[in-house]
Design a protein around this motif. Structure first.
Motif, PDB file in Angstrom:
ATOM      1  N   VAL A 233       4.727  17.047   0.944  1.00 50.01           N
ATOM      2  CA  VAL A 233       3.927  15.866   0.653  1.00 50.01           C
ATOM      3  C   VAL A 233       4.664  14.674   1.254  1.00 50.01           C
ATOM      4  N   TRP A 234       3.898  13.668   1.647  1.00 50.81           N
ATOM      5  CA  TRP A 234       4.461  12.519   2.345  1.00 50.81           C
ATOM      6  C   TRP A 234       4.112  11.240   1.602  1.00 50.81           C
ATOM      7  N   LEU A 235       5.120  10.403   1.396  1.00 51.47           N
ATOM      8  CA  LEU A 235       4.873   9.050   0.906  1.00 51.47           C
ATOM      9  C   LEU A 235       4.676   8.148   2.118  1.00 51.47           C
ATOM     10  N   PHE A 236       3.553   7.440   2.133  1.00 49.52           N
ATOM     11  CA  PHE A 236       3.217   6.530   3.236  1.00 49.52           C
ATOM     12  C   PHE A 236       3.156   5.124   2.650  1.00 49.52           C
ATOM     13  N   ASP A 237       4.020   4.225   3.141  1.00 47.91           N
ATOM     14  CA  ASP A 237       4.146   2.878   2.589  1.00 47.91           C
ATOM     15  C   ASP A 237       3.923   1.824   3.657  1.00 47.91           C
ATOM     16  N   VAL A 238       2.980   0.922   3.401  1.00 50.12           N
ATOM     17  CA  VAL A 238       2.902  -0.312   4.180  1.00 50.12           C
ATOM     18  C   VAL A 238       3.363  -1.425   3.234  1.00 50.12           C
ATOM     19  N   LEU A 239       4.613  -1.844   3.383  1.00 54.20           N
ATOM     20  CA  LEU A 239       5.228  -2.811   2.474  1.00 54.20           C
ATOM     21  C   LEU A 239       5.242  -4.176   3.162  1.00 54.20           C
ATOM     22  N   ASN A 240       4.052  -4.701   3.373  1.00 53.27           N
ATOM     23  CA  ASN A 240       3.976  -5.934   4.148  1.00 53.27           C
ATOM     24  C   ASN A 240       4.086  -7.166   3.262  1.00 53.27           C
TER      25      ASN A 240
ATOM     26  N   ARG B 236       3.132  13.186 -14.845  1.00 54.54           N
ATOM     27  CA  ARG B 236       2.479  11.877 -14.739  1.00 54.54           C
ATOM     28  C   ARG B 236       2.581  11.294 -13.337  1.00 54.54           C
ATOM     29  N   LEU B 237       3.572  11.716 -12.571  1.00 55.89           N
ATOM     30  CA  LEU B 237       3.658  11.272 -11.182  1.00 55.89           C
ATOM     31  C   LEU B 237       2.754  12.182 -10.368  1.00 55.89           C
ATOM     32  N   ARG B 238       1.605  11.668  -9.989  1.00 58.71           N
ATOM     33  CA  ARG B 238       0.562  12.508  -9.417  1.00 58.71           C
ATOM     34  C   ARG B 238       0.801  12.749  -7.931  1.00 58.71           C
ATOM     35  N   MET B 239       0.597  13.987  -7.542  1.00 57.57           N
ATOM     36  CA  MET B 239       0.778  14.418  -6.161  1.00 57.57           C
ATOM     37  C   MET B 239      -0.483  15.118  -5.654  1.00 57.57           C
ATOM     38  N   PRO B 240      -0.745  15.065  -4.359  1.00 56.53           N
ATOM     39  CA  PRO B 240      -1.864  15.843  -3.814  1.00 56.53           C
ATOM     40  C   PRO B 240      -1.605  17.326  -3.974  1.00 56.53           C
TER      41      PRO B 240
ATOM     42  N   PHE C 135       0.873  -1.182   0.000  1.00 52.40           N
ATOM     43  CA  PHE C 135       0.000   0.000   0.000  1.00 52.40           C
ATOM     44  C   PHE C 135       0.905   1.225   0.000  1.00 52.40           C
ATOM     45  N   ASP C 136       0.830   2.032  -1.076  1.00 53.85           N
ATOM     46  CA  ASP C 136       1.755   3.150  -1.275  1.00 53.85           C
ATOM     47  C   ASP C 136       0.965   4.368  -1.730  1.00 53.85           C
ATOM     48  N   VAL C 137       0.985   5.444  -0.912  1.00 57.89           N
ATOM     49  CA  VAL C 137       0.192   6.627  -1.249  1.00 57.89           C
ATOM     50  C   VAL C 137       0.947   7.900  -0.881  1.00 57.89           C
ATOM     51  N   PHE C 138       0.563   8.987  -1.549  1.00 57.69           N
ATOM     52  CA  PHE C 138       1.044  10.321  -1.220  1.00 57.69           C
ATOM     53  C   PHE C 138      -0.084  11.103  -0.540  1.00 57.69           C
ATOM     54  N   LEU C 139       0.273  11.791   0.548  1.00 59.96           N
ATOM     55  CA  LEU C 139      -0.693  12.613   1.273  1.00 59.96           C
ATOM     56  C   LEU C 139      -0.107  13.996   1.531  1.00 59.96           C
ATOM     57  N   ALA C 140      -0.978  14.992   1.548  1.00 58.16           N
ATOM     58  CA  ALA C 140      -0.548  16.342   1.894  1.00 58.16           C
ATOM     59  C   ALA C 140      -0.200  16.414   3.380  1.00 58.16           C
ATOM     60  N   ASP C 141       0.608  17.401   3.727  1.00 57.16           N
ATOM     61  CA  ASP C 141       1.115  17.535   5.090  1.00 57.16           C
ATOM     62  C   ASP C 141      -0.014  17.626   6.116  1.00 57.16           C
ATOM     63  N   GLU C 142      -1.086  18.298   5.773  1.00 58.46           N
ATOM     64  CA  GLU C 142      -2.154  18.522   6.745  1.00 58.46           C
ATOM     65  C   GLU C 142      -2.893  17.240   7.133  1.00 58.46           C
ATOM     66  N   HIS C 143      -2.722  16.163   6.329  1.00 59.74           N
ATOM     67  CA  HIS C 143      -3.477  14.940   6.592  1.00 59.74           C
ATOM     68  C   HIS C 143      -2.619  13.783   7.097  1.00 59.74           C
ATOM     69  N   ILE C 144      -1.307  13.872   6.973  1.00 58.72           N
ATOM     70  CA  ILE C 144      -0.476  12.692   7.207  1.00 58.72           C
ATOM     71  C   ILE C 144      -0.578  12.178   8.642  1.00 58.72           C
TER      72      ILE C 144
ATOM     73  N   ARG D  32       9.575  17.971  -0.217  1.00 53.91           N
ATOM     74  CA  ARG D  32       9.098  19.305  -0.577  1.00 53.91           C
ATOM     75  C   ARG D  32       8.245  19.201  -1.828  1.00 53.91           C
ATOM     76  N   ALA D  33       7.042  19.715  -1.754  1.00 48.17           N
ATOM     77  CA  ALA D  33       6.092  19.556  -2.851  1.00 48.17           C
ATOM     78  C   ALA D  33       6.616  20.136  -4.158  1.00 48.17           C
ATOM     79  N   GLY D  34       7.288  21.274  -4.085  1.00 48.08           N
ATOM     80  CA  GLY D  34       7.752  21.936  -5.295  1.00 48.08           C
ATOM     81  C   GLY D  34       8.865  21.224  -6.019  1.00 48.08           C
ATOM     82  N   SER D  35       9.434  20.171  -5.393  1.00 49.98           N
ATOM     83  CA  SER D  35      10.520  19.451  -6.051  1.00 49.98           C
ATOM     84  C   SER D  35      10.012  18.448  -7.085  1.00 49.98           C
ATOM     85  N   PHE D  36       8.715  18.149  -7.057  1.00 47.83           N
ATOM     86  CA  PHE D  36       8.128  17.227  -8.037  1.00 47.83           C
ATOM     87  C   PHE D  36       7.635  18.035  -9.244  1.00 47.83           C
ATOM     88  N   ARG D  37       8.199  17.731 -10.412  1.00 46.41           N
ATOM     89  CA  ARG D  37       7.887  18.539 -11.591  1.00 46.41           C
ATOM     90  C   ARG D  37       7.315  17.745 -12.768  1.00 46.41           C
ATOM     91  N   ARG D  38       7.385  16.452 -12.737  1.00 49.11           N
ATOM     92  CA  ARG D  38       6.909  15.650 -13.867  1.00 49.11           C
ATOM     93  C   ARG D  38       5.430  15.339 -13.683  1.00 49.11           C
TER      94      ARG D  38
END
Length: 478
Positions: free
Chosen positions: A391-398, A379-383, A331-340, A371-377
């Motif tokens: 922005v935070w990557l949250f991974d449950v790599l079970n 197709r890689l979708r960010m909140p 389970f791999d997702v990106f979340l904004a700082d206010e929600h993480i 840092r959110a502004g470091s993502f520029r491409r």
């Protein structure tokens, strides 16, 4: 090894071993085709061991021209085709049923190593490239994934996320790529050459082309790397410390491994990892001041290659045992700082031993701030987030037990669905390497206001919709 040639029958739209007046032979290539059971079995699975799709043949190309010939053939006959690296995704993203799998790992030449650029084939392993660059006194400027024996083209197709919070994803440190499109054309793309193709292929999950070569940005190698592990048992303290570290900008890497309840303390323990690249000036004064770790701090000094390779060694040891055959419903997702923080707290409260990979311990739970502004491409979708925000990557790599319950996979995929619904309600995005079963509606929502660009690029560069059917994006394109 028996090689039984295949022919395509356009009338029945199926493969046959019999040559006839109505059949069409696969194009001649400098490399080779594999039709035997072992090759097809390996090409029919990925690291997740959840989805199986068996190709009709595997192409082991010698050059980009081989890739182009086969894709052109598949385009003309509407045969599905997919590039395959080391298979580090977990929900069948690289798999193709009844079509042609292209083993890009054999395209593994390093063409040029310069002071600011490196040009390499898409099948080069990051582990090999890291060593080659270090021998030249350089390093890749983008962040590196925790596990390095995976292909350059594979991570550039997914995005490539590491602990370098200032660098964005790996796709943000690419200046140029050679791509074989879904029409079988070999093209070079950059921000000035076919910029729409450049945008569509980087982080594009193989939907418009196969990356056969890449020009990467590099920088001087540090003389050494100093690292620290700071433990926290209070989530608020851990997140406060990570935000402070990013705001100061004194370190080069930051990520957090969350240890399960009972491993270090009765509650989940946040192990915040920091690393500073030393270029001869030493560690900034007061680097750890005010971070208030809630336990003993571990400290280490390594050379750069050892630093970035240390978790690869752990996972390689697992792979010599039984880890590959375990189910991995990541389970791999990106979340904004206010929600993480709230999402993490809620999720940890729901997690079972299976989610924590207990008792066998063959899994990770990770959090990465960026840092959110470091993502520029695109197709890689960010909140949605302000450039100066996080922005935070949250991974449950079970991973499953080696003998899981019959309903383990279905329970975990349902878990992912429920968790993902919550993420989507918060404006978060999936990082599409994990176990999400996305249909057309989910993909359209995922790409949001860029969906028209996705469709436009697909129709231009893969008009027959043959490329990389595994994620299910083809079915969403009108």
């Amino acid at each position: 090894m028996t090689q039984q040639p295949l022919f395509w029958d356009p009338t029945s739209r199926d493969w046959t071993t019999e040559s006839g007046s109505a059949t069409v032979a696969l194009p001649k290539v400098d490399g080779e085709y594999q039709f035997d059971g072992d090759a097809l079995t390996e090409a029919s699975r990925d690291l997740g061991r959840i989805v199986t799709r068996r190709p009709a043949a595997v192409l082991r190309p010698r050059n980009a021209e081989d890739v182009a010939k086969v894709i052109r053939f598949c385009h003309d006959h509407q045969i599905p085709v997919a590039p395959q690296g080391t298979g580090h995704m977990t929900q069948g993203q690289r798999l193709v049923e009844g079509g042609i799998a292209i083993d890009v790992t054999v395209l593994n030449a390093v063409h040029e190593l310069g002071p600011t650029k490196a040009e390499v084939d898409g099948g080069v392993l990051w582990s090999d490239l890291v060593s080659a660059l270090a021998g030249n006194g350089t390093r890749f400027t983008g962040g590196l994934t925790g596990y390095l024996p995976i292909t350059v083209g594979g991570t550039l197709s997914a995005g490539g996320i590491g602990p370098g919070y200032r660098y964005g994803a790996q796709v943000d440190s690419v200046s140029r790529v050679q791509v074989v499109t879904g029409r079988g054309d070999i093209e070079w793309a950059s921000e000035t050459e076919l910029p729409d193709l450049f945008d569509a292929v980087l982080g594009g999950i193989g939907q418009v082309g196969v990356i056969t070569r890449a020009e990467l940005n590099v920088a001087p190698l540090p003389t050494s790397v100093r690292s620290w592990v700071l433990p926290y048992v209070e989530p608020a303290a851990a997140f406060r410390a990570m935000r402070e570290v990013v705001a100061r900008g004194q370190v080069d890497e930051i990520y957090c491994i969350i240890a399960p309840p009972g491993a270090v303390a009765p509650v989940p323990t946040f192990l915040v990892h920091l690393a500073h690249y030393d270029h001869g000036t030493g560690v900034p004064e007061g680097l750890l001041d005010g971070l208030d770790p809630q336990g003993p701090v571990q400290e280490e000094r390594l050379d750069y290659v050892a630093q970035v390779s240390k978790y690869s060694a752990v996972m390689d040891q697992w792979r010599t045992e039984d880890w590959d055959e375990r189910h991995k419903p990541w389970f791999d997702v990106f979340l904004a700082d206010e929600h993480i923080e709230d999402f993490a707290a809620e999720t940890f409260g729901l997690m079972t031993e299976d989610d924590w990979s207990l008792p066998h311990g063959r899994g990770f739970v990770l959090v990465f701030p960026h840092r959110a502004g470091s993502f520029r491409r695109p197709r890689l979708r960010m909140p949605a987030q302000e450039p100066d925000g996080l922005v935070w990557l949250f991974d449950v790599l079970n991973a499953s037990p080696i003998d899981p319950a019959p309903d383990f996979v279905e329970k975990m995929l349902e878990r992912n669905k429920v968790w993902m619904e919550k993420v989507r309600s918060l404006g978060g995005k999936t990082y599409p390497i994990g176990g999400q079963r996305y249909g057309p509606d989910e993909w359209r929502e995922h790409y949001g206001d860029t969906w028209d660009d996705v469709v436009r690029a697909k129709k231009l560069y893969d008009p027959a919709r043959i490329l990389t059917p595994g994620p299910g994006i083809n079915a969403a394109v009108p």
